[in-house]
Enzyme design. Structure first.
Site, PDB file in Angstrom:
ATOM      1  N   ASP A 165      26.885 -21.434 -33.077  1.00 18.32           N
ATOM      2  CA  ASP A 165      27.960 -20.992 -32.197  1.00 18.32           C
ATOM      3  C   ASP A 165      28.065 -21.993 -31.054  1.00 18.32           C
ATOM      4  O   ASP A 165      27.076 -22.600 -30.653  1.00 18.32           O
ATOM      5  CB  ASP A 165      27.667 -19.596 -31.643  1.00 18.32           C
ATOM      6  N   CYS A 210      -2.323   3.045   8.992  1.00 18.62           N
ATOM      7  CA  CYS A 210      -3.335   2.094   8.523  1.00 18.62           C
ATOM      8  C   CYS A 210      -4.540   2.048   9.456  1.00 18.62           C
ATOM      9  O   CYS A 210      -5.656   1.748   9.035  1.00 18.62           O
ATOM     10  CB  CYS A 210      -2.774   0.677   8.468  1.00 18.62           C
ATOM     11  N   HIS A 226       0.867  -1.183   0.000  1.00 17.10           N
ATOM     12  CA  HIS A 226       0.000   0.000   0.000  1.00 17.10           C
ATOM     13  C   HIS A 226       0.901   1.229   0.000  1.00 17.10           C
ATOM     14  O   HIS A 226       1.947   1.227   0.651  1.00 17.10           O
ATOM     15  CB  HIS A 226      -0.846   0.067   1.283  1.00 17.10           C
TER      16      HIS A 226
HETATM   17  N1  ARG Z   1      -3.929  -6.983   6.471  1.00 20.48           N
HETATM   18  C1  ARG Z   1      -4.309  -5.774   5.844  1.00 20.48           C
HETATM   19  C2  ARG Z   1      -4.169  -5.940   4.337  1.00 20.48           C
HETATM   20  O1  ARG Z   1      -3.290  -6.628   3.903  1.00 20.48           O
HETATM   21  C3  ARG Z   1      -3.459  -4.642   6.320  1.00 20.48           C
HETATM   22  C4  ARG Z   1      -3.896  -3.323   5.801  1.00 20.48           C
HETATM   23  C5  ARG Z   1      -2.981  -2.221   6.156  1.00 20.48           C
HETATM   24  N2  ARG Z   1      -3.513  -0.988   5.764  1.00 20.48           N
HETATM   25  C6  ARG Z   1      -2.855  -0.018   5.171  1.00 20.48           C
HETATM   26  N3  ARG Z   1      -3.460   1.097   4.931  1.00 20.48           N
HETATM   27  N4  ARG Z   1      -1.637  -0.169   4.753  1.00 20.48           N
HETATM   28  O2  ARG Z   1      -4.956  -5.417   3.608  1.00 20.48           O
END
Ligand code: ARG
Length: 701
Positions: free
Chosen positions: A653, A264, A168
């Site tokens: 070759d 997150c 992400h």
């Molecule tokens: N387990 C979640 C996923 O893989 C974690 C999400 C984390 N969120 C973020 N905004 N990076 O989707």
């Protein structure tokens, strides 16, 4: 609490690692402690509450990742774009987030089905509100970006994620107040890094090291001058302090097991709207059509790989699969690229594969005048070996003199076009630029398959029997070409002589199987050395041992030919009485020797003027039906570049890498043989003898 910032969170009542959808979750199923998770979440919650208003969404059973509210959607003003999760494991969260947005007065936009976008996890506003950074590559599709631009009326800058640990955007990228940016550059491709550097001045970029990145330091919550994160190294803390921020650490290790941390676990629902700015996304889309044996030949795979590798994204709109072995397939593919430049890169490669725009989108090629002799306009289209056509005044015009690495010059009346080398361009030329109005014609055959049937690329040294089989095939074709008055051109390196192939190649010339010989100084020198002195580079060719003083032999030969003035004259004088060059002279077979920096002598015939040598080669290749490349990498590559597709190439070759390089033109006509060239030639001559006089062979049996 002093600020009017609002943040959405969700308590970890049902949090757990229940499945694996990112590398952090691997090995962590049910390994996190609920108690510790609650404690850590509370720690974050209280810290945030000191600086912002926290809204809560009700935890729900069966959706353990609901705690990661960053993935609820993306909010700007009173508009929310609801997430569409990539993994089915998280799709169950969508209705809960949707309900929350709606009951809190947001206008909710929903993306078309099957267009994944994971909300603020993959889309981060510049903190000055100037634009939106949007990630793609793992969870969100590039095609979602234009929707964000439209619905949120904001400029969208697309960044491509490359490292699956940072799947992400918010795991490796965090815009901060006052135009600062905290980020981990290796998580992005080169193009994205350039874009970041163009938008954020060096003094505002805080690039973190891997040890901080894996502690999710970029996954930080920035509230004015406060930056809240799981953990930061001393140096990172110092860096942020120097930039005027206060770093607050709060352990979130239980959430790291699911691949998330501070950012997150939050969604900022108050993002200030800047009215003076307006939406735009540099994302471009085009629809192309592909026809042919798309599956058999692997063309469709290659096309999709090209798109993704260059940083684009695709959607296959239609695929009509030909069901019989002979029937062809067709596909319509929507190509999306983060910018015009990337689109051009992708399109030029797709054109090489034979892709065409949809009929309604076909337009004339863009032509630009040459303004300096020998120099093409910047964006000139670079040619390939495939037959090419350009569209001028609504007509497709065939490009003449097809070869690789040239430019396409269109005649003033627009009725003809020609491949030209850069050095041959003049100010009276108009050259095709960009990728509009160009198509290449690929044979409909199952190209890839055929290539492999006859070649041994990658298979290491081929077994003797397989070499024999391929030699049989080549002998048969050589015979056909000779009988039909066709043209076979041979490029040969000195290894032909060192491996004892000289007499066989001489025989091929004598018997009319060769119509031109291309090489360098060395093949001629060693061929004549063998004829005149019995050695090749000083090695006695009969006994296979070095002759005392033999290393001087080739210089003696060069000197001798120089005395007579040319190879022709040496033959005429009756001094040279056998060998490949002798047969060429005797049988009026033209040869061209291209010089190089390492040449001794050189022979009077060797062209040390390289441009002249290239032109000479090109002249001799013209009209060739087959090119036999015999252990000479450089001359063969040169020849390959000058030769249009459709000419059969046989590359022999002992080094598989050379064979792969030369025969991997992605075209039906190339055959690679990994073997000793002397052996190959002797087998070839035997086969041709068999064809000439089958009875003799029969008698022997
Ligand atoms: N387990 C979640 C996923 O893989 C974690 C999400 C984390 N969120 C973020 N905004 N990076 O989707």
């Amino acid at each position: 609490m002093t600020s009017s910032i609002r943040i959405l969170m969700c308590a970890p009542d049902y949090y757990d690692v229940d499945y694996v959808i990112n590398p952090w979750m691997e090995g962590n199923i049910h390994k996190s402690s609920r108690d510790r998770a609650v404690e850590q979440w509370q720690g974050l919650y209280h810290l945030i509450k000191e600086h912002a208003i926290v809204d809560l969404v009700t935890p729900e059973k069966g959706v353990p990742d609901l705690v990661f509210t960053a993935n609820a959607g993306l909010v700007l003003g009173d508009t929310a774009v609801l997430s569409r999760f990539y993994h089915k494991e998280r799709q169950g969260e969508e209705p809960y987030f949707k309900a929350w947005f709606e009951s809190n007065g947001f206008t909710v936009h929903e993306l078309p089905p099957e267009l994944p976008f994971e909300g603020a996890g993959d889309a981060l506003f510049d903190r000055e509100g100037r634009w939106l950074w949007a990630g793609y590559g793992f969870r969100s599709e590039l095609d979602s970006h234009p929707y964000l631009a439209k619905w949120l009326d904001v400029e969208v800058l697309s960044l491509r994620l490359m490292d699956d640990r940072f799947y992400h955007l918010d795991t490796c990228f965090c815009p901060l107040n006052n135009g600062y940016l905290l980020y981990y550059p290796p998580a992005f491709d080169a193009y994205s890094n350039r874009l970041i550097e163009m938008r954020v001045p060096a003094e505002k970029r805080i690039a973190i090291a891997e040890h901080d990145a894996v502690n999710f330091a970029c996954n930080a919550v920035n509230l004015d001058q406060i930056v809240i994160m799981n953990k930061a190294s001393t140096e990172l803390k110092q860096h942020l302090t120097d930039a005027g921020f206060q770093v607050l650490e709060t352990p979130l290790t239980e959430f790291l097991k699911a691949g998330g941390a501070a950012k997150c676990l939050t969604l900022r629902v108050t993002e200030p709207v800047r009215v003076e700015l307006h939406g735009s996304a540099t994302v471009e889309s085009r629809i192309v059509q592909l026809d042919g044996h798309l599956l058999d030949s692997g063309v469709i795979n290659r096309a999709l790989d090209i798109i993704v590798e260059a940083g684009g994204s695709f959607q296959v709109l239609n695929f009509n699969l030909g069901t019989q072995r002979q029937s062809t397939s067709s596909a319509e593919v929507k190509v999306t690229a983060p910018s015009h430049d990337v689109m051009e890169t992708i399109m030029s490669q797709l054109i090489d594969l034979g892709a065409l725009p949809r009929p309604q989108e076909i337009c004339d090629a863009d032509l630009e005048p040459v303004i300096q002799d020998g120099v093409a306009p910047d964006d000139f289209y670079v040619t390939t070996i495939y037959p090419t056509e350009v569209r001028v005044n609504g007509e497709w015009v065939k490009v003449d003199q097809q070869r690789m690495d040239g430019a396409v010059a269109v005649s003033p009346d627009g009725k003809s076009a020609q491949c030209k080398l850069l050095r041959d361009l003049t100010t009276s030329d108009r050259v095709v630029v960009g990728v509009e109005g160009i198509r290449t014609i690929r044979k409909a055959a199952r190209e890839q398959r055929n290539t492999q049937e006859f070649s041994f690329m990658g298979a290491g040294v081929s077994s003797e029997r397989r070499v024999e089989l391929v030699v049989e095939q080549i002998a048969w074709e050589l015979r056909q070409i000779r009988d039909q008055g066709g043209r076979v051109v041979v490029t040969a390196g000195p290894v032909v002589i060192h491996t004892g192939g000289g007499e066989h190649l001489a025989k091929l010339v004598r018997e009319g199987y060769v119509q031109a010989l291309l090489g360098g100084n060395a093949i001629a020198v060693h061929d004549m050395e063998q004829s005149l002195l019995g050695t090749s580079l000083g090695v006695d060719m009969k006994r296979g041992v070095s002759v005392r003083g033999g290393h001087r032999h080739h210089l003696k030969v060069i000197n001798l030919v120089r005395r007579y003035g040319s190879i022709d004259k040496t033959v005429e004088a009756g001094v040279l009485q056998g060998g490949i060059l002798y047969e060429c002279v005797r049988n009026n077979i033209p040869f061209s020797l291209a010089g190089s920096i390492r040449d001794d002598g050189p022979l009077p015939d060797t062209k040390m003027e390289l441009i002249e040598a290239q032109q000479d080669y090109a002249r001799l290749i013209e009209g060739a039906d087959m090119i036999l490349m015999l252990s000479s990498m450089l001359h063969s590559i040169g020849v390959g570049n000058m030769t249009p597709s459709g000419v059969k190439m046989v590359c022999v070759d002992i080094n598989p890498a050379v064979v792969t390089k030369l025969s991997d033109r992605g075209s039906i006509e190339s055959v690679g043989v990994v073997t000793d060239v002397g052996l190959f030639l002797s087998l070839l001559v035997q086969q041709l003898d068999k064809l000439t006089n089958p009875y003799r062979v029969a008698e022997k049996v």
